[in-house]
Design a protein around this motif. Structure first.
Motif, PDB file in Angstrom:
ATOM      1  N   GLU A  56       0.840  -1.198   0.000  1.00  0.00           N
ATOM      2  CA  GLU A  56       0.000   0.000   0.000  1.00  0.00           C
ATOM      3  C   GLU A  56       0.877   1.251   0.000  1.00  0.00           C
ATOM      4  N   PHE A  57       0.312   2.357  -0.445  1.00  0.00           N
ATOM      5  CA  PHE A  57       1.078   3.599  -0.639  1.00  0.00           C
ATOM      6  C   PHE A  57       1.709   4.099   0.662  1.00  0.00           C
ATOM      7  N   ASP A  58       0.996   3.922   1.776  1.00  0.00           N
ATOM      8  CA  ASP A  58       1.506   4.442   3.052  1.00  0.00           C
ATOM      9  C   ASP A  58       2.791   3.753   3.499  1.00  0.00           C
ATOM     10  N   ASN A  59       3.144   2.613   2.876  1.00  0.00           N
ATOM     11  CA  ASN A  59       4.382   1.905   3.239  1.00  0.00           C
ATOM     12  C   ASN A  59       5.551   2.214   2.288  1.00  0.00           C
ATOM     13  N   LEU A  60       5.314   3.122   1.345  1.00  0.00           N
ATOM     14  CA  LEU A  60       6.383   3.461   0.398  1.00  0.00           C
ATOM     15  C   LEU A  60       7.638   3.960   1.102  1.00  0.00           C
ATOM     16  N   HIS A  61       7.476   4.775   2.139  1.00  0.00           N
ATOM     17  CA  HIS A  61       8.630   5.396   2.807  1.00  0.00           C
ATOM     18  C   HIS A  61       9.581   4.353   3.396  1.00  0.00           C
ATOM     19  N   LYS A  62       9.073   3.159   3.688  1.00  0.00           N
ATOM     20  CA  LYS A  62       9.917   2.124   4.284  1.00  0.00           C
ATOM     21  C   LYS A  62      10.973   1.607   3.302  1.00  0.00           C
ATOM     22  N   PHE A  63      10.737   1.817   2.012  1.00  0.00           N
ATOM     23  CA  PHE A  63      11.650   1.269   1.000  1.00  0.00           C
ATOM     24  C   PHE A  63      12.708   2.273   0.542  1.00  0.00           C
ATOM     25  N   VAL A  64      12.664   3.498   1.068  1.00  0.00           N
ATOM     26  CA  VAL A  64      13.670   4.500   0.694  1.00  0.00           C
ATOM     27  C   VAL A  64      15.083   4.026   1.033  1.00  0.00           C
ATOM     28  N   PRO A  65      15.347   3.571   2.284  1.00  0.00           N
ATOM     29  CA  PRO A  65      16.719   3.129   2.603  1.00  0.00           C
ATOM     30  C   PRO A  65      17.194   1.964   1.736  1.00  0.00           C
ATOM     31  N   LYS A  66      16.271   1.036   1.393  1.00  0.00           N
ATOM     32  CA  LYS A  66      16.659  -0.127   0.595  1.00  0.00           C
ATOM     33  C   LYS A  66      17.030   0.280  -0.823  1.00  0.00           C
ATOM     34  N   VAL A  67      16.254   1.194  -1.400  1.00  0.00           N
ATOM     35  CA  VAL A  67      16.564   1.668  -2.755  1.00  0.00           C
ATOM     36  C   VAL A  67      17.915   2.377  -2.767  1.00  0.00           C
ATOM     37  N   ILE A  68      18.144   3.252  -1.795  1.00  0.00           N
ATOM     38  CA  ILE A  68      19.419   3.974  -1.701  1.00  0.00           C
ATOM     39  C   ILE A  68      20.578   2.998  -1.523  1.00  0.00           C
ATOM     40  N   GLN A  69      20.386   2.024  -0.651  1.00  0.00           N
ATOM     41  CA  GLN A  69      21.451   1.037  -0.390  1.00  0.00           C
ATOM     42  C   GLN A  69      21.818   0.276  -1.660  1.00  0.00           C
ATOM     43  N   ASN A  70      20.817  -0.145  -2.423  1.00  0.00           N
ATOM     44  CA  ASN A  70      21.096  -0.895  -3.655  1.00  0.00           C
ATOM     45  C   ASN A  70      21.789  -0.030  -4.705  1.00  0.00           C
ATOM     46  N   ILE A  71      21.408   1.255  -4.774  1.00  0.00           N
ATOM     47  CA  ILE A  71      22.066   2.170  -5.714  1.00  0.00           C
ATOM     48  C   ILE A  71      23.549   2.298  -5.377  1.00  0.00           C
ATOM     49  N   CYS A  72      23.846   2.460  -4.102  1.00  0.00           N
ATOM     50  CA  CYS A  72      25.244   2.649  -3.689  1.00  0.00           C
ATOM     51  C   CYS A  72      26.041   1.348  -3.751  1.00  0.00           C
ATOM     52  N   THR A  73      25.413   0.234  -3.440  1.00  0.00           N
ATOM     53  CA  THR A  73      26.109  -1.053  -3.528  1.00  0.00           C
ATOM     54  C   THR A  73      26.532  -1.327  -4.964  1.00  0.00           C
TER      55      THR A  73
END
Length: 693
Positions: free
Chosen positions: A668-685
């Motif tokens: 659901e849309f309200d849980n989008l913010h939880k995936f910000v750190p994971k997206v950033i981590q994968n970009i940097c990895t």
């Protein structure tokens, strides 16, 4: 009598026939013996990189399973030599995942290796690399002899696991010479001042070298002739082990010269080999590379200041001899304050005038004492003050693995300028920063108000550094107060957490957001999506030369909300995201990807990583496969974020391979913010997995 003659003739004929038969059998045996041995194709593992193999052209056999993404490949059609040989073969279509024989040929290094997805392998982009290779079917060409055993750049070759016979790489001898054995002696506690010698190969006159020529060289040319004066004084002025009587030397009238003390110095000879010494192809060591390493135990260096440091010093005529000595004393003070060593900081020096030249590199001196001795021997070059040319030279040549660059240590360059440079530094400095080098500028006795009209590039120091907050630039009023900047400078250099100038995952990308504005999203959820976009954007360093942000919204149609060149500060980007209005309509994701490639990424800079982050909440009305393949082929790294009713199979098609690292599903849309750190981590990895040249 006639009977006897006939009998003798019969015996001779019989003997001749026996010899003839024996000769034929011998020839058959001989032919069997000289039969050429069958060519054996060497085998390698999937993780073997082309750069580790010295041979310029070779046939190898790859095992099965090299399609795995852990075997990194860089480029398309022409691959950087940092790539897996077998992974590149699968990517190019020469092999499938079952393995087989391939022909590999080395070619020159390139700029701008493009990543793409092909045959189940995702190759990555790379700004540049020193060597490339191409692969083709493993059919040996007629008249070409291929090696049955590969030559590796290290004796511990990766192919050793397969049981293949390998050859450790050795530098070829100079034509017309015979390499002499170098005897390694254990250094004992007792030392004498007697000079020792090891016989090294002498260059052949036929090679065109004149060993006694010490004449002037072109500006910027590295002298490879032996400096007899400096070598003889070094040999007699340092403690060294007693010579081994078993080491033989060759004497000739041309070899022997007299030093001022009367001791004989033989051309082509040097002190006994010690750890850290470099034996060059011709048997000589350039005078700027002569190591003065002490035989005493030395520190491993300060681990709290592990940086690879280059000083670019001003050797122009305008600086004068006195101020040049002050500059050298400043370097000596820095060397003394730093605990130089392989486990801590390493330091090299480039001097510039009309043209730059390296005085010594990172690996030449491994302790502070030897470094100070080398600094004292630096002589002034003269000429103009072309700092921009020096920065370009340093970027292209200094921070290489061959010169001691360690990869894991930050690269730092400190440029010292007397007054102002006589050429421009902005473009050269930007390229250095984007190559991962932190630039510091020290301006001594800068231009006065009356002198500013003569400055080639106004505000040159602010244009050279990545931050104008004073952290990376120091202005010194007088050469006589330069020594006061030693501690402030070193405090900044050793604060590796604040070294943000180099190319990192935070400041090296063009990020394009492709946002679903269809009717199923709704106004409230659309604002939540924009907050997700803002949360990701604010993690990056945003400017014209760092990370840039763009955004596209789509339904059945598409529109460019803002491009990469529209906003150059973080505050402007966040305000632009807030102003995006909800559109409403259908969901044509495939068309949106094509639109983003044309309107956003076509204007991306060549040296930037291209990242597309697509957010959608449903299945597309049009096909996404071909647009996604085009994006991958153009080197755009695509992340697919699906919410609520998004189709998982479509997300995996859109996402860059491997899909599990580049696609995310949120219930659901309200849980989008939880995936910000994971997206950033994968970009940097993913960024940190790329090699440095």
């Amino acid at each position: 009598m006639g009977i006897v003659v006939l009998t003798m003739k019969a015996s001779v004929i019989e003997m001749f026939l026996v010899l003839l038969a024996t000769g034929i059998d011998s020839n058959k045996d001989m032919n069997k013996k000289i039969k050429r041995p069958k060519f054996t194709v060497p085998q390698i593992n999937c993780d073997v990189k082309a750069g580790k193999i010295i041979n310029p052209e070779f046939v190898v056999k790859c095992p099965a399973g090299c399609q795995d993404p852990k075997y990194h490949v860089y480029g398309t059609d022409i691959y950087a030599s940092y790539s897996s040989v077998c992974g590149a073969a699968v990517h190019s279509g020469v092999l499938d995942n079952s393995g087989g024989k391939i022909l590999v040929r080395k070619v020159a290094g390139q700029s701008g290796y493009k990543g793409s997805y092909s045959n189940g392998v995702q190759s990555l982009s790379l700004p540049r690399w020193r060597e490339s290779f191409v692969v083709s079917e493993g059919k040996p060409q007629k008249g070409v002899t291929y090696p049955s055993a590969l030559t590796y750049s290290s004796a511990k070759s990766p192919a050793a696991k397969t049981g293949e016979a390998t050859t450790a790489y050795q530098k070829p001898p100079v034509p017309g010479t015979t390499a002499q054995p170098v005897t390694l002696m254990q250094v004992t506690g007792a030392t004498t001042t007697e000079a020792t010698a090891t016989s090294l190969p002498k260059p052949s006159p036929s090679a065109g070298s004149t060993t006694s020529s010490l004449g002037p060289q072109p500006v910027g040319h590295r002298s490879w002739e032996l400096d007899l004066g400096s070598t003889s004084s070094y040999a007699s002025g340092h403690h060294s082990p007693r010579a081994n009587p078993d080491i033989q030397t060759r004497d000739s009238p041309q070899d022997v010269f007299q030093n001022p003390a009367g001791a004989q110095v033989k051309l082509g000879e040097m002190d006994l080999w010690q750890p850290g010494s470099v034996l060059l192809d011709a048997g000589f060591v350039p005078k700027e590379e002569l190591s003065t390493q002490s035989l005493e135990p030395v520190s491993q260096g300060d681990p709290n200041c592990k940086v690879d440091l280059s000083f670019l010093i001003d050797g122009s005529s305008s600086i004068g001899k006195r101020r040049f000595r002050i500059q050298k004393q400043f370097l000596a003070d820095v060397a003394q304050a730093l605990d130089i060593g392989p486990g801590g900081p390493l330091m090299g020096v480039v001097q510039y005038g009309d043209n730059p030249a390296a005085q010594f590199n990172l690996r030449t001196h491994m302790n502070s004492r030897d470094l100070k001795t080398a600094i004292e021997k630096i002589t002034q070059r003269g000429g103009l003050s072309n700092a921009g040319r020096a920065i370009s030279y340093m970027t292209k040549n200094f921070f290489s693995k061959a010169n001691g660059n360690r990869g894991a240590a930050p690269n730092v360059a400190v440029v010292i300028v007397d007054g102002w440079p006589t050429d421009k530094v902005e473009e050269a400095s930007r390229f250095a920063r984007e190559s991962g080098i932190n630039i510091f500028f020290i301006t001594v006795e800068g231009a006065t108000e009356n002198e500013k009209q003569y400055v080639t590039e106004p505000n040159f120091s602010n244009k050279a550094v990545c931050r104008t907050n004073g952290f990376y630039s120091l202005n010194v009023q007088s050469w006589f107060s330069l020594h006061k900047t030693v501690q402030p400078l070193l405090k900044r250099i050793c604060d590796t957490d604040r070294l943000a100038c180099s190319k990192t995952c935070w400041n090296s990308a063009d990020i394009g957001f492709v946002i679903d504005g269809s009717s199923s999203v709704g106004t409230g959820n659309f604002r939540t999506v924009l907050q997700f976009v803002a949360n990701i954007s604010k993690e990056f360093e945003i400017s014209e030369t760092d990370t840039r942000i763009g955004a596209v919204q789509y339904t059945y149609e598409q529109r460019l909300e803002f491009g990469f060149e529209d906003h150059s500060t973080k505050a402007d980007i966040l305000n632009a995201i807030k102003r995006v209005g909800y559109w409403s309509g259908g969901t044509s994701t495939g068309a949106a990807i094509n639109y983003a490639l044309e309107q956003l990424f076509k204007k991306s800079k060549p040296n930037k990583r291209k990242l597309m982050i697509l957010i959608t909440d449903g299945r597309s009305y049009d096909d996404v496969r071909i647009p996604a393949m085009v994006a991958h082929h153009k080197g755009v790294i695509t992340y697919a974020i699906g919410v609520a009713w998004a189709a998982q199979d479509e997300l995996e098609v859109i996402a860059t391979h491997p899909a599990n690292h580049h696609s995310f599903f949120v219930d659901e849309f309200d849980n989008l913010h939880k995936f910000v750190p994971k997206v950033i981590q994968n970009i940097c990895t993913e960024f940190n997995s790329q090699p440095r040249n």
